[in-house]
Design a protein around this motif. Structure first.
Motif, PDB file in Angstrom:
ATOM      1  N   LEU A 193       0.826  -1.209   0.000  1.00  0.00           N
ATOM      2  CA  LEU A 193       0.000   0.000   0.000  1.00  0.00           C
ATOM      3  C   LEU A 193       0.864   1.264   0.000  1.00  0.00           C
ATOM      4  O   LEU A 193       0.566   2.231  -0.701  1.00  0.00           O
ATOM      5  N   ALA A 194       1.937   1.250   0.764  1.00  0.00           N
ATOM      6  CA  ALA A 194       2.823   2.417   0.814  1.00  0.00           C
ATOM      7  C   ALA A 194       3.492   2.653  -0.535  1.00  0.00           C
ATOM      8  O   ALA A 194       3.639   3.790  -0.974  1.00  0.00           O
ATOM      9  N   ARG A 195       3.880   1.593  -1.220  1.00  0.00           N
ATOM     10  CA  ARG A 195       4.493   1.754  -2.541  1.00  0.00           C
ATOM     11  C   ARG A 195       3.496   2.316  -3.542  1.00  0.00           C
ATOM     12  O   ARG A 195       3.830   3.163  -4.358  1.00  0.00           O
ATOM     13  N   ARG A 196       2.252   1.838  -3.493  1.00  0.00           N
ATOM     14  CA  ARG A 196       1.230   2.341  -4.404  1.00  0.00           C
ATOM     15  C   ARG A 196       0.973   3.821  -4.146  1.00  0.00           C
ATOM     16  O   ARG A 196       0.887   4.624  -5.066  1.00  0.00           O
ATOM     17  N   GLN A 197       0.900   4.179  -2.870  1.00  0.00           N
ATOM     18  CA  GLN A 197       0.676   5.582  -2.512  1.00  0.00           C
ATOM     19  C   GLN A 197       1.876   6.432  -2.937  1.00  0.00           C
ATOM     20  O   GLN A 197       1.702   7.513  -3.491  1.00  0.00           O
ATOM     21  N   ALA A 198       3.066   5.946  -2.703  1.00  0.00           N
ATOM     22  CA  ALA A 198       4.264   6.705  -3.056  1.00  0.00           C
ATOM     23  C   ALA A 198       4.349   6.940  -4.560  1.00  0.00           C
ATOM     24  O   ALA A 198       4.719   8.021  -5.011  1.00  0.00           O
ATOM     25  N   SER A 199       3.989   5.943  -5.339  1.00  0.00           N
ATOM     26  CA  SER A 199       4.023   6.102  -6.796  1.00  0.00           C
ATOM     27  C   SER A 199       3.052   7.175  -7.251  1.00  0.00           C
ATOM     28  O   SER A 199       3.374   7.993  -8.115  1.00  0.00           O
ATOM     29  N   ALA A 200       1.860   7.182  -6.689  1.00  0.00           N
ATOM     30  CA  ALA A 200       0.858   8.186  -7.066  1.00  0.00           C
ATOM     31  C   ALA A 200       1.302   9.585  -6.646  1.00  0.00           C
ATOM     32  O   ALA A 200       1.122  10.557  -7.382  1.00  0.00           O
ATOM     33  N   LEU A 201       1.903   9.703  -5.483  1.00  0.00           N
ATOM     34  CA  LEU A 201       2.365  11.008  -5.014  1.00  0.00           C
ATOM     35  C   LEU A 201       3.539  11.518  -5.844  1.00  0.00           C
ATOM     36  O   LEU A 201       3.657  12.712  -6.097  1.00  0.00           O
ATOM     37  N   ALA A 202       4.383  10.613  -6.283  1.00  0.00           N
ATOM     38  CA  ALA A 202       5.564  11.021  -7.042  1.00  0.00           C
ATOM     39  C   ALA A 202       5.199  11.636  -8.391  1.00  0.00           C
ATOM     40  O   ALA A 202       5.916  12.502  -8.883  1.00  0.00           O
ATOM     41  N   VAL A 203       4.111  11.195  -8.980  1.00  0.00           N
ATOM     42  CA  VAL A 203       3.716  11.755 -10.283  1.00  0.00           C
ATOM     43  C   VAL A 203       2.858  12.999 -10.116  1.00  0.00           C
ATOM     44  O   VAL A 203       2.359  13.542 -11.092  1.00  0.00           O
ATOM     45  N   GLY A 204       2.670  13.445  -8.872  1.00  0.00           N
ATOM     46  CA  GLY A 204       1.919  14.678  -8.641  1.00  0.00           C
ATOM     47  C   GLY A 204       0.409  14.501  -8.691  1.00  0.00           C
ATOM     48  O   GLY A 204      -0.313  15.399  -9.109  1.00  0.00           O
ATOM     49  N   ARG A 205      -0.081  13.350  -8.249  1.00  0.00           N
ATOM     50  CA  ARG A 205      -1.514  13.065  -8.341  1.00  0.00           C
ATOM     51  C   ARG A 205      -2.358  14.055  -7.539  1.00  0.00           C
ATOM     52  O   ARG A 205      -3.458  14.406  -7.930  1.00  0.00           O
TER      53      ARG A 205
END
Length: 141
Positions: A89-101
Motif C-alpha cells: 500500500l505504501a508503494r502504491r501511494q508513493a508512486s501516485a504522489l511522485a507523479v503529482g496526483r
C-alpha cells in the motif's frame, strides 16, 4: 483520442451506474481508482475536458475527488499488522504522489467547479519521500 466511443466508455458508464446507486463501497472503490489508477485518471480527465458527463455525473465526481485526495494522504490501519500489505500500500501511494496526483486531482476538482481548501498543490518534496525510500521505493528519475 476522444473518450466517447473508446474502450473507456463502458468503464465510465459502469462507474456512474454504481455511483448512482449511492453505495458507499462504490464511492470508495472509484475514489481508489481515481487516486491510484494511472490510466483511469486520464480517462476521467479527458472525459471532463470533452464535457461528456451529465450534471448528475459531475456531482458524483465532485463527491469522490475529496475522498481520492484523502486516500493519497493516509494508509489504512486495518491491515491486521501485516507488514507485507502495508509495504504494498505504501508503494502504491508513493508512486501516485511522485507523479503529482494531488496536483492533478486539484486541477480536476477546479475544472468541475469544486473548491478544496488547504490543499497542497505541489508534488511531495523529496525530503518527505524519505520514509518511502526506507521501504525500498525510489521516486522515478
Amino acid at each position: 483520442m476522444p473518450v466517447q466511443g473508446s474502450h473507456w466508455q463502458p468503464v465510465l458508464d459502469g462507474m456512474f451506474e454504481e455511483l448512482r446507486s449511492g453505495s458507499p463501497r462504490a464511492e470508495v472503490y472509484w475514489a481508489q481508482q481515481l487516486a491510484f489508477g494511472p490510466v483511469f485518471f486520464y480517462a476521467i480527465v479527458l472525459a471532463v475536458r470533452e464535457d461528456i458527463f451529465s450534471a448528475d455525473d459531475r456531482d458524483h465526481l465532485r463527491r469522490i475527488i475529496p475522498l481520492a485526495l484523502s486516500l493519497l494522504g493516509a494508509l489504512p490501519e486495518g491491515n491486521g499488522g501485516d507488514p507485507t500489505s502495508l509495504l504494498l500500500l505504501a508503494r502504491r501511494q508513493a508512486s501516485a504522489l511522485a507523479v503529482g496526483r494531488r496536483q492533478q486531482l486539484a486541477r480536476l476538482a477546479s475544472r468541475l467547479g469544486l473548491e478544496i481548501s488547504s490543499l497542497p498543490y505541489e508534488p511531495v518534496p523529496g525530503r518527505l519521500q524519505r520514509p518511502y525510500e526506507l521501504i525500498g521505493w525510489r521516486p522515478p528519475q
